[in-house]
Design an enzyme around this catalytic site. Structure first.
Site, short mmCIF file in Angstrom:
data_model
loop_
_atom_site.label_atom_id
_atom_site.label_comp_id
_atom_site.label_asym_id
_atom_site.label_seq_id
_atom_site.Cartn_x
_atom_site.Cartn_y
_atom_site.Cartn_z
N CYS A 96 0.84 -1.19 0.00
CA CYS A 96 0.00 0.00 0.00
C CYS A 96 0.88 1.25 0.00
O CYS A 96 1.83 1.33 0.79
CB CYS A 96 -0.91 0.00 1.23
SG CYS A 96 -1.86 1.53 1.41
N GLU A 126 2.91 -6.01 8.47
CA GLU A 126 3.26 -4.61 8.21
C GLU A 126 4.37 -4.14 9.15
O GLU A 126 5.30 -3.43 8.74
CB GLU A 126 2.04 -3.70 8.36
CG GLU A 126 2.36 -2.25 8.05
CD GLU A 126 1.20 -1.30 8.27
OE1 GLU A 126 1.45 -0.11 8.56
OE2 GLU A 126 0.03 -1.73 8.15
N SER A 226 -5.89 -6.61 11.27
CA SER A 226 -5.68 -5.61 12.33
C SER A 226 -6.80 -4.58 12.35
O SER A 226 -7.39 -4.30 13.39
CB SER A 226 -4.33 -4.91 12.13
OG SER A 226 -4.16 -3.86 13.06
N ASN A 227 -7.11 -4.01 11.19
CA ASN A 227 -8.11 -2.93 11.19
C ASN A 227 -9.49 -3.44 11.56
O ASN A 227 -10.27 -2.73 12.20
CB ASN A 227 -8.10 -2.20 9.84
CG ASN A 227 -8.75 -2.98 8.73
OD1 ASN A 227 -9.95 -2.87 8.51
ND2 ASN A 227 -7.96 -3.77 8.01
#
Length: 314
Positions: A96, A126, A226-227
């Site tokens: 991203c 990430e 995660s989000n």
């Protein structure tokens, strides 16, 4: 029983781009196309790409020579990039762009000899990729997840310190950690704009509003997203009962007992077809209507690599 749909929800621009990169690579170069780690954290999406010929691997050692490999949306360390380059693998990078922004912050800190504090979750891809951007042997990069971690943190040079964060964290929790860092290390610097991405912020804002009006919130997303987990946690903090579900088959009917208002949202890696499946199931069980909440318009798009924009003609 009424259904209230959070807005915005589901796919973000980074996820859209990552999936498109895999799809275009499959169309142009034909299977197998190798992908390091899940391109996005959603089993439905990954399984669909597997059916089309994508092969998901944990490490590059599993990728045969002379193959095409795609890096996931979560990003990779410099060591992984170097390994791919040394082996001559053809790489398409689905990282991203907002994660790449954080990578560049860490690389700048490393090049200046400034130590770096990364706010993030241990073991998340990430975080591993971002930590792997720092290579200054005289400095260091430190991972913190909470205010308590900050209290225990010791650095080599408090006067030359920079913080950054994983892009998919809780906005509120991250603000608390940043406040703690600034209190302990007054000279610490950070990004001009928060590293938490626009989609994470928008989805948390919509859940904050929706949860206040609903008896229960269903978050469509993967357990390792995660989000998506942050959305569930936020709803629970506000006082709503909340459940993270992969799809409609995960809903337990007893959750809905006495519920008059049911909120539904989706993490940034969850496709809308899964949300529609949840709505259909709730209607089967007696929900009368599904109302779309007003929300912030998202019109951000990230371009795919040039080589994947037009189908090649042999």
């Amino acid at each position: 029983m009424q259904i209230h749909l959070a807005n915005p929800r589901g796919f973000c621009a980074g996820v859209d781009r990552a999936i498109t990169i895999v799809e275009r690579a499959l169309e142009i170069f034909s299977p197998p196309i190798y992908v390091r780690h899940e391109v996005v954290h959603n089993k439905f999406v990954v399984d669909g790409l597997k059916e089309r010929g994508a092969v998901f691997v944990d490490e590059l050692v599993e990728v045969p020579d002379d193959s095409i490999v795609i890096f996931s949306a979560h990003g990779v360390s410099q060591a992984v990039r170097n390994e791919a380059s040394s082996r001559g693998l053809k790489v398409f990078d689905a990282t991203c762009p907002l994660v790449t922004k954080v990578h560049m912050e860490v690389m700048r800190a490393s090049s200046k000899g400034t130590e770096c504090v990364l706010i993030g979750h241990q073991g998340h891809p990430e975080v591993e990729g971002t930590m792997g951007q720092y290579d200054n042997q005289d400095g260091g990069i430190y991972l913190v997840e909470s205010v308590d971690d900050v209290a225990r943190l010791e650095v080599k040079n408090p006067s030359a310190l920079y913080y950054c964060s994983q892009t998919t964290l809780s906005v509120d929790d991250t603000a608390d950690v940043i406040d703690a860092l600034r209190a302990k290390f007054p000279a610490i610097e950070g990004p001009r704009k928060d590293d938490i991405c626009y989609a994470t912020q928008n989805r948390q804002d919509s859940v904050r509003e929706l949860s206040a009006d609903c008896d229960i919130l269903l978050v469509v997303g993967a357990q390792n997203s995660s989000n998506s987990n942050r959305l569930r946690e936020l709803a629970e903090k506000i006082g709503a009962k909340a459940h993270l579900i992969a799809d409609a088959n995960c809903i337990q009917k007893e959750w809905l007992a006495n519920a008059k208002h049911i909120g539904v949202t989706a993490g940034a890696s969850a496709p809308e077809v899964l949300v529609q499946g949840v709505v259909d199931r709730l209607k089967e069980w007696g929900a009368s209507s599904a109302t779309e909440r007003p929300g912030r318009l998202e019109n951000i798009e990230f371009a795919v690599p040039k080589e994947l924009r037009v189908k090649q003609v042999s």
